[in-house]
Structure formats: structure tokens, C-alpha cells
Scaffold this active site. Structure first.
Site, PDB file in Angstrom:
ATOM      1  CE1 TYR A  26      38.750  34.134 -44.968  1.00  0.00           C
ATOM      2  CE2 TYR A  26      38.013  32.312 -46.349  1.00  0.00           C
ATOM      3  CZ  TYR A  26      37.753  33.287 -45.398  1.00  0.00           C
ATOM      4  OH  TYR A  26      36.488  33.409 -44.888  1.00  0.00           O
TER       5      TYR A  26
ATOM      6  CG  ASP B  77      36.361  33.889 -36.774  1.00  0.00           C
ATOM      7  OD1 ASP B  77      35.128  33.762 -36.718  1.00  0.00           O
ATOM      8  OD2 ASP B  77      37.152  32.932 -36.911  1.00  0.00           O
TER       9      ASP B  77
END
Length: 271
Positions: free
Chosen positions: A120, A56
Site C-alpha cells: 500500500y 474502503d
């Protein structure tokens, strides 16, 4: 010189701060748009890329993996140096390699579908006063967080679960069921690092999990609250989506048969 079509794989690193995410948009202000522009300038061909995981706006990539097809004959070092010539300082190709590719076969390398797992990292600055030097690079929480409480809470998320509670309403994944292999929470001074390893992630999943763990860390909720959230499968009961600033796509794992470069990639805030 041009020849038969071949599949090239790139390891791409980027600072997501100035970009509107990875995926191409009409305004062209995305990492994918800028990378494809650089590839097209270098190859003098139209190049379409496929990535391992779409990030994003504001989210960073320590090692995004990308593939594309081309007929251009170049050695791998030329791909790195040549494409980087056309990239801005916030994006860089770190490595390039060619993988076996037969358009008539189904078992070809694919940056997204060949990935076995993703990792992540979220870097959090936990201090009463924000740091301008970490702006865009780390999330910030001014209330003191209890790392042990967050570690206890995170254990409820391990294994295969329906993670509907932690997916965004815009998530397009076919199934909310994912396998969380590990969640590691470390602290160095005022920095806290969350490292999440799963087969795949839902849209906003990491930021929603981190936001809920923060509620446990600051004492607003008990560690067992994470299990209640998971079992409830209702997004509205979890914490708000946390800021994107400290989120990094850290590592994509593939079968060794593809022989992709194995570089040591470290978060610069943690090295």
C-alpha cells in the site's frame, strides 16, 4: 462460443473517490458491483468476482487483482477492451490473463489466497494551505512534519508483530499477527509518500499507522511511542484513523508460476 469453465484474472485500476469501497453492497455503489455489472454486460452471463484486497470508501486501486470463472471464449485483449466499454471513467481493466484451473484440484489460483504479499502507498500533502487539486487524491497535514523522526519510528513496526493496536474494531481478520517487510517514507517537496509492504493488512491498519506516524512527525510524540503502541495492543491509545483520500492499493505479489503480467505501476502523483 462457450466451452469449459476457465479462470480469468484481471488487473483493475480505480479512483475510489466516487465509490463506497470495493465490496458489494445493496446500493450497488461499489467498485465490485460496477465491475461485475460490466462483466455481465460483456459476457451476457452472471459473473461473480474475487479480489486480492477489499478497499474502503475513498481508497484507490493502482493494481487490484481480481479473478472470476466463465465459459466464454475470448482472447485476452477482448476482455480488456470489451469490459472497459461498460465501465465508468473511474474504473478500468488494465490487463487480463487466463490461469490454469481445475475445479477438482485444490491448488488453483485465487486472487486473495494465492497472494504472497501486498503493498500500500499513502500520499500526504504537507503544506499550511490545502490544495483543491489534490482533493480526494492525497491526505493533508498543515503542520510541518519531520520525515526522519517518522522513519525512525517506523522501524519499530518491521517484522512479525501483533498489530491489534492498528486494527479497526470492525476488523474480521482471524489473527492480528502480520509480517511487515518494509516501510519506506520519501519526500518530494510538499508531498510525502509512505510505502508499506506486508504479507497482509488488517482493516484500517495502514491509515492507523500513518496517523500515528504523523503524531511523531509533528512532535506530539517521540519515535519510541510506536513501540509502546505496538506492545500495548490497544487501539484507543493510538492516533485516530487518518483520512482515506491518499491511500492506494499499489501492488499484489504472487508466485511467478502463475505467470501474471508484470506491469510497472506508478502512483501518478509520484511519477
Amino acid at each position: 462460443m462457450n466451452g469449459e469453465s476457465k479462470r480469468i484474472v484481471l488487473g483493475v485500476q480505480y479512483d475510489g473517490t466516487p465509490w463506497q469501497g470495493w465490496q458489494t453492497q445493496l446500493n450497488g455503489l461499489t467498485v465490485q458491483d460496477r465491475l461485475e455489472f460490466a462483466l455481465s454486460k460483456f459476457t451476457l452471463q452472471t459473473v461473480s468476482t474475487v479480489c486480492a484486497g477489499r478497499t474502503d470508501a475513498g481508497v484507490h486501486g493502482l493494481e487490484q487483482v481480481v479473478h472470476f470463472d466463465t465459459t466464454l471464449e475470448r482472447d485476452m485483449s477482448s476482455w480488456v477492451r470489451g469490459v472497459n466499454t461498460f465501465l465508468p471513467p473511474s474504473i478500468a481493466v488494465r490487463w487480463a490473463t487466463e490461469v490454469a484451473h481445475n475445479p477438482d484440484e485444490q491448488d488453483n489460483f485465487h486472487a486473495r489466497f494465492s497472494a504472497r504479499s501486498r503493498m500500500y502507498q499513502y500520499v500526504l500533502y504537507n503544506n499550511p494551505v490545502r490544495s483543491p487539486l489534490l482533493e480526494g487524491k492525497a491526505g493533508w497535514v498543515f503542520r510541518k512534519l519531520d520525515v526522519e523522526r517518522m522513519r525512525t519510528a517506523a522501524q519499530h513496526l518491521l517484522g512479525e508483530h501483533d498489530f491489534s493496536t492498528f486494527r479497526s474494531v470492525q476488523c474480521q481478520a482471524k489473527s492480528p499477527v502480520k509480517s511487515m517487510y518494509s516501510i519506506k517514507i520519501e519526500q518530494r517537496g510538499d508531498l510525502i509518500m509512505f510505502t508499506l509492504h506486508a504479507n497482509a493488512f488488517l482493516h484500517h491498519m495502514v491509515r492507523n499507522i500513518v496517523g500515528s506516524l504523523i503524531y511523531v512527525g509533528n512532535g506530539a510524540q517521540q519515535p519510541d511511542w510506536l513501540k509502546e503502541l505496538l506492545d500495548g495492543r490497544d487501539r484507543k491509545f493510538a492516533a485516530p484513523t487518518f483520512m482515506p483520500d491518499g491511500l492506494y492499493l499499489a501492488k499484489i505479489d504472487y508466485d511467478p508460476k502463475w505467470q501474471l503480467p508484470q506491469l510497472e505501476v506508478q502512483n501518478f502523483l509520484w511519477s
